[in-house]
Design a protein around this motif. Sequence first.
Motif, PDB file in Angstrom:
ATOM      1  N   ASN A 151      23.680  78.600  66.444  1.00  8.14           N
ATOM      2  CA  ASN A 151      25.119  78.733  66.688  1.00  8.14           C
ATOM      3  C   ASN A 151      25.479  78.291  68.103  1.00  8.14           C
ATOM      4  OD1 ASN A 151      25.629  79.640  64.123  1.00  8.14           O
ATOM      5  ND2 ASN A 151      25.487  81.800  64.662  1.00  8.14           N
ATOM      6  N   ALA A 152      24.617  78.579  69.070  1.00  5.87           N
ATOM      7  CA  ALA A 152      24.877  78.159  70.454  1.00  5.87           C
ATOM      8  C   ALA A 152      24.850  76.642  70.549  1.00  5.87           C
ATOM      9  CB  ALA A 152      23.848  78.786  71.392  1.00  5.87           C
ATOM     10  N   LEU A 153      23.908  76.014  69.864  1.00  5.16           N
ATOM     11  CA  LEU A 153      23.817  74.556  69.880  1.00  5.16           C
ATOM     12  C   LEU A 153      25.059  73.929  69.242  1.00  5.16           C
ATOM     13  CD1 LEU A 153      22.160  71.992  70.443  1.00  5.16           C
ATOM     14  CD2 LEU A 153      21.129  72.300  68.185  1.00  5.16           C
ATOM     15  N   THR A 159      12.976  87.042  64.858  1.00  2.88           N
ATOM     16  CA  THR A 159      12.856  85.585  64.866  1.00  2.88           C
ATOM     17  C   THR A 159      14.038  84.937  64.162  1.00  2.88           C
ATOM     18  OG1 THR A 159      10.446  85.766  64.864  1.00  2.88           O
ATOM     19  CG2 THR A 159      11.370  83.666  64.196  1.00  2.88           C
ATOM     20  N   ASN A 160      14.411  85.473  63.017  1.00  3.40           N
ATOM     21  CA  ASN A 160      15.562  84.926  62.284  1.00  3.40           C
ATOM     22  C   ASN A 160      16.851  85.081  63.079  1.00  3.40           C
ATOM     23  OD1 ASN A 160      13.962  84.147  60.142  1.00  3.40           O
ATOM     24  ND2 ASN A 160      14.412  85.955  58.920  1.00  3.40           N
ATOM     25  N   ALA A 161      17.025  86.240  63.717  1.00  3.18           N
ATOM     26  CA  ALA A 161      18.239  86.471  64.504  1.00  3.18           C
ATOM     27  C   ALA A 161      18.298  85.517  65.687  1.00  3.18           C
ATOM     28  CB  ALA A 161      18.279  87.920  64.987  1.00  3.18           C
ATOM     29  N   LEU A 162      17.173  85.344  66.394  1.00  2.00           N
ATOM     30  CA  LEU A 162      17.159  84.438  67.537  1.00  2.00           C
ATOM     31  C   LEU A 162      17.390  82.999  67.100  1.00  2.00           C
ATOM     32  CD1 LEU A 162      14.223  85.913  69.647  1.00  2.00           C
ATOM     33  CD2 LEU A 162      16.684  86.089  70.094  1.00  2.00           C
ATOM     34  N   GLY A 163      16.814  82.622  65.974  1.00  2.00           N
ATOM     35  CA  GLY A 163      17.034  81.273  65.461  1.00  2.00           C
ATOM     36  C   GLY A 163      18.487  81.036  65.117  1.00  2.00           C
ATOM     37  N   SER A 164      19.116  82.019  64.521  1.00  3.76           N
ATOM     38  CA  SER A 164      20.522  81.902  64.148  1.00  3.76           C
ATOM     39  C   SER A 164      21.404  81.825  65.395  1.00  3.76           C
ATOM     40  CB  SER A 164      20.922  83.102  63.293  1.00  3.76           C
ATOM     41  OG  SER A 164      22.268  83.024  62.935  1.00  3.76           O
TER      42      SER A 164
END
Length: 68
Positions: free
Chosen positions: A55-57, A46-51
């Motif tokens: 970053n993509a945004l 979850t933390n990795a996907l959020g990060s």
Amino acid sequence: MKIYDNFEQIDRDLQILELERKIEFEKMKMDIEDVKRSFSPITMVTNALGSIGKNALILKLTNKLIGK
């Protein structure tokens, strides 16, 4: 160093120290559970996907501002 006048004072301080020890032990157990939770596979993913999403945004917004 504290000077005691009777055994009741000693017993009272010993009870207080025992309660403080128990409180600190419970805090330690809670901290251990927090660490376990933070290193669980679900939390890490979850933390990795959020990060990655954040970053993509930021990259997308930066590209819009620059005009690419």
